[in-house]
Motif scaffolding. Structure first.
Motif, PDB file in Angstrom:
ATOM      1  N   ASP A  51       0.877  -1.171   0.000  1.00  0.00           N
ATOM      2  CA  ASP A  51       0.000   0.000   0.000  1.00  0.00           C
ATOM      3  C   ASP A  51       0.910   1.215   0.000  1.00  0.00           C
ATOM      4  N   LEU A  52       1.005   1.871  -1.171  1.00  0.00           N
ATOM      5  CA  LEU A  52       2.027   2.915  -1.328  1.00  0.00           C
ATOM      6  C   LEU A  52       1.717   4.134  -0.466  1.00  0.00           C
ATOM      7  N   GLU A  53       0.442   4.381  -0.173  1.00  0.00           N
ATOM      8  CA  GLU A  53       0.130   5.598   0.580  1.00  0.00           C
ATOM      9  C   GLU A  53       0.608   5.470   2.020  1.00  0.00           C
ATOM     10  N   GLU A  54       0.415   4.287   2.599  1.00  0.00           N
ATOM     11  CA  GLU A  54       0.846   4.118   3.991  1.00  0.00           C
ATOM     12  C   GLU A  54       2.266   3.570   4.079  1.00  0.00           C
ATOM     13  N   GLY A  55       2.789   3.114   2.942  1.00  0.00           N
ATOM     14  CA  GLY A  55       4.151   2.592   2.949  1.00  0.00           C
ATOM     15  C   GLY A  55       4.271   1.290   3.715  1.00  0.00           C
ATOM     16  N   ALA A  56       3.187   0.497   3.699  1.00  0.00           N
ATOM     17  CA  ALA A  56       3.241  -0.790   4.401  1.00  0.00           C
ATOM     18  C   ALA A  56       2.621  -1.856   3.509  1.00  0.00           C
ATOM     19  N   CYS A  57       2.687  -3.118   3.948  1.00  0.00           N
ATOM     20  CA  CYS A  57       2.069  -4.178   3.156  1.00  0.00           C
ATOM     21  C   CYS A  57       0.639  -4.388   3.618  1.00  0.00           C
ATOM     22  N   LYS A  58      -0.252  -4.515   2.660  1.00  0.00           N
ATOM     23  CA  LYS A  58      -1.662  -4.639   2.993  1.00  0.00           C
ATOM     24  C   LYS A  58      -2.322  -5.635   2.075  1.00  0.00           C
ATOM     25  N   ASP A  59      -3.457  -6.190   2.518  1.00  0.00           N
ATOM     26  CA  ASP A  59      -4.189  -7.130   1.671  1.00  0.00           C
ATOM     27  C   ASP A  59      -4.832  -6.369   0.510  1.00  0.00           C
ATOM     28  N   VAL A  60      -4.690  -6.922  -0.691  1.00  0.00           N
ATOM     29  CA  VAL A  60      -5.180  -6.219  -1.885  1.00  0.00           C
ATOM     30  C   VAL A  60      -6.698  -6.072  -1.872  1.00  0.00           C
ATOM     31  N   SER A  61      -7.419  -7.012  -1.206  1.00  0.00           N
ATOM     32  CA  SER A  61      -8.888  -6.912  -1.199  1.00  0.00           C
ATOM     33  C   SER A  61      -9.317  -5.635  -0.466  1.00  0.00           C
ATOM     34  N   GLU A  62      -8.471  -5.155   0.476  1.00  0.00           N
ATOM     35  CA  GLU A  62      -8.823  -3.899   1.167  1.00  0.00           C
ATOM     36  C   GLU A  62      -8.498  -2.704   0.298  1.00  0.00           C
ATOM     37  N   THR A  63      -7.296  -2.703  -0.308  1.00  0.00           N
ATOM     38  CA  THR A  63      -6.893  -1.511  -1.079  1.00  0.00           C
ATOM     39  C   THR A  63      -7.548  -1.496  -2.459  1.00  0.00           C
ATOM     40  N   LYS A  64      -8.201  -2.600  -2.859  1.00  0.00           N
ATOM     41  CA  LYS A  64      -8.912  -2.677  -4.149  1.00  0.00           C
ATOM     42  C   LYS A  64      -7.994  -2.400  -5.334  1.00  0.00           C
ATOM     43  N   VAL A  65      -6.791  -2.966  -5.307  1.00  0.00           N
ATOM     44  CA  VAL A  65      -5.902  -2.813  -6.464  1.00  0.00           C
ATOM     45  C   VAL A  65      -5.886  -4.135  -7.217  1.00  0.00           C
ATOM     46  N   TRP A  66      -6.576  -4.162  -8.349  1.00  0.00           N
ATOM     47  CA  TRP A  66      -6.631  -5.395  -9.146  1.00  0.00           C
ATOM     48  C   TRP A  66      -6.064  -5.127 -10.512  1.00  0.00           C
ATOM     49  N   ASP A  67      -5.351  -6.100 -11.052  1.00  0.00           N
ATOM     50  CA  ASP A  67      -4.853  -5.974 -12.425  1.00  0.00           C
ATOM     51  C   ASP A  67      -5.574  -6.992 -13.289  1.00  0.00           C
ATOM     52  N   LEU A  68      -5.704  -6.674 -14.563  1.00  0.00           N
ATOM     53  CA  LEU A  68      -6.324  -7.647 -15.464  1.00  0.00           C
ATOM     54  C   LEU A  68      -5.367  -8.813 -15.680  1.00  0.00           C
ATOM     55  N   PHE A  69      -5.924 -10.007 -15.705  1.00  0.00           N
ATOM     56  CA  PHE A  69      -5.123 -11.202 -15.963  1.00  0.00           C
ATOM     57  C   PHE A  69      -4.446 -11.096 -17.326  1.00  0.00           C
TER      58      PHE A  69
END
Length: 546
Positions: free
Chosen positions: A481-499
């Motif tokens: 999670d670039l804003e907080e500078g820590a590692c976070k679960d992607v389901s929370e930050t909603k960052v998805w890439d297309l397969f």
């Protein structure tokens, strides 16, 4: 007495260059590709830096879009050109991920160089990389988020969740506004069968002034020109389109008219006038209230159009004219004649408005039969507008890709770390020299979290260690999670890439890297004659000073 050339020199013309062997050819090629990937790498991700590129026509680009950067740099080196071609293929196929392709290929080659220095032969590296790609694709398919195979391409929230990552990497912090605009525009023009979605149907009109929050969407077209004549607005009007221009045409064959007296001259002028009036009257009687011309509009024709209260527009670009026909559902006629009712188009309203000091003509078509929508972008300078346009283009291309394949994988470097970890396990199980190449391939994925962290000014080592720890304990969706500078679960930050983006980037990058590694000799002929361009420019500059 001159010496006779011998060996390979006797075979080729003079002036050629011949490089062969590991040091001269392979390592040099790898170095050129590494240089290219160092340029694009710092622009990866949402915190990527901008590059200021001035091309050979002195046009300035300020952007972090890798596809634009490599297009405008005129790259000479043949090996680096291979990476550029891979990036172009990625840009055309998916519209996003060009940077990933170049940087990943550069990383693969850098690791290959280390293996070559250790004493591996390029062909062993290639066979290892090929195994690794196939395995990576298998793993990638296991990482697809369950339930993402089906999506409603007309559901705005689902569209935005897949589009955010692509747009945020170009315009971080403004992705919410842009995604909402692009999603609306795409959903409006999405055909019954979404796989036939045409990118060309979402247009971008860039108007200086205001800010991004003033941007809006028009169902229909925005033309950057004024109406010809004094009628500036029409509601619910039928439209006739003439591609060849509205004018009295000279006769097809050359003819000479012999006029004996003044009366005959007057009559000749009158017949011409009557002919034009007859044509315009025929158009007016067909029910058309708006005439769109692709060519010039004669003074006399304009006069009669005003008399019959017909609004006249001129669109000189034939591509714009075609799009206008699509918007209005009209058929373009070649020359001025009475249009049949089937050939007439229809627009809800067509009006001349002023936005930020620019006079534009807006043709709106709110009813469903519309196949074009325009995103009107506002911004303070040209280069900001250009960059916004690139972000919109990426969004539209992503929409097209998700219409074909809507599967998504975790973004924010979660996928890459998982791939790296699983490939390392796979490499350890292998026997033979391939295992070295496979483990280097796995290491190459680390450049994504490393670059994302570096560009955001975070400590890359700590982040990668934390990611590995998380993924090792089975949390496959742990990303940065670039804003907080820590590692976070992607389901929370909603960052998805297309397969599809990841799949094609992997394939293209690995193919490009293997192609570069397969080269063992470079033979360059003497460049063709004629003055070099920079020499010609210098001569031109000298002539101007005189």
């Amino acid at each position: 007495m001159s010496m006779q050339p011998y060996g390979i020199q006797s075979m080729l013309k003079e002036g050629y260059r011949h490089l062969s062997g590991l040091d001269e050819a392979v390592i040099k090629n790898i170095e050129a590709c590494k240089e290219l990937s160092t340029i694009t790498r710092t622009s990866l991700g949402p915190n990527g830096m901008n590059k200021m590129v001035i091309n050979h026509l002195d046009k300035l680009f300020v952007t972090n879009d890798a596809a634009t950067i490599v297009n405008e740099l005129e790259i000479q080196h043949p090996a680096a050109k291979l990476l550029v071609l891979a990036a172009k293929a990625q840009q055309e196929e998916i519209g996003d991920g060009a940077n990933l392709t170049i940087s990943f290929a550069g990383e693969l080659l850098q690791n290959a160089e280390e293996l070559i220095r250790m004493g591996l032969h390029p062909s062993e590296i290639i066979s290892g990389y090929t195994k690794a790609v196939n395995k990576a694709v298998e793993i990638l398919e296991q990482l697809v988020e369950s339930g993402s195979e089906t999506m409603d391409v007309r559901n705005k929230d689902e569209v935005i969740s897949r589009m955010r990552a692509a747009v945020a990497s170009k315009q971080f912090g403004q992705e919410e506004i842009i995604c909402s605009l692009v999603a609306d525009a795409c959903i409006q023009v999405c055909p019954k069968n979404p796989t036939n979605f045409n990118v060309d149907n979402v247009r971008v009109a860039k108007l200086l002034g205001g800010g991004l929050h003033n941007s809006c969407i028009v169902r229909g077209m925005v033309l950057k020109s004024d109406a010809v004549g004094s009628i500036k607005r029409m509601e619910k009007a039928k439209v006739a389109v003439f591609a060849g221009g509205v004018d009295t045409t000279a006769t097809e064959t050359k003819g000479t008219v012999l006029i004996h007296s003044a009366e005959q001259l007057e009559n000749y002028a009158k017949t011409e006038e009557a002919k034009v009036e007859e044509l315009i009257k025929a158009v007016a009687e067909s029910g058309a209230k708006v005439i769109v011309s692709g060519g010039s509009i004669g003074e006399m024709a304009l006069h009669f159009c005003e008399r019959y209260k017909i609004m006249v527009l001129k669109i000189s670009s034939k591509f714009e004219l075609r799009r206008f026909c699509r918007t209005a559902g009209a058929v373009a006629h070649l020359k001025l004649s009475r249009p049949s009712p089937d050939d007439l188009g229809y627009v809800d309203s067509i009006s001349v408005e002023e936005i930020g000091g620019v006079t534009v003509t807006i043709a709106r078509n709110e009813e469903g039969g519309n196949s074009i929508s325009t995103v009107v972008l506002r911004g303070s300078t040209d280069s900001i507008l250009d960059d916004l346009e690139r972000a919109v283009d990426d969004g539209v291309n992503t929409y097209k890709a998700m219409c074909r394949d809507s599967r998504i994988v975790p973004g924010a470097a979660a996928t890459e770390i998982e791939l790296a970890q699983r490939l390392k396990e796979y490499a350890n199980a292998e026997i033979g020299l391939d295992k070295y190449a496979i483990s280097k391939y796995a290491e190459s994925f680390e450049f994504v979290p490393k670059t994302l962290a570096d560009n955001a000014g975070l400590n890359a080592m700590e982040i990668i260690a934390a990611l590995y720890t998380g993924h090792g304990s089975g949390n496959t969706k742990l990303g940065i999670d670039l804003e907080e500078g820590a590692c976070k679960d992607v389901s929370e930050t909603k960052v998805w890439d297309l397969f599809a983006t990841k799949l094609f980037a992997l394939r293209y990058a690995s193919d490009a890297a293997c192609t570069v590694l397969r080269v063992d000799q470079i033979i360059m002929a003497k460049p063709a004659g004629g003055p070099r361009r920079d020499a010609a420019q210098a001569a031109g500059a000298g002539a101007e000073e005189d």
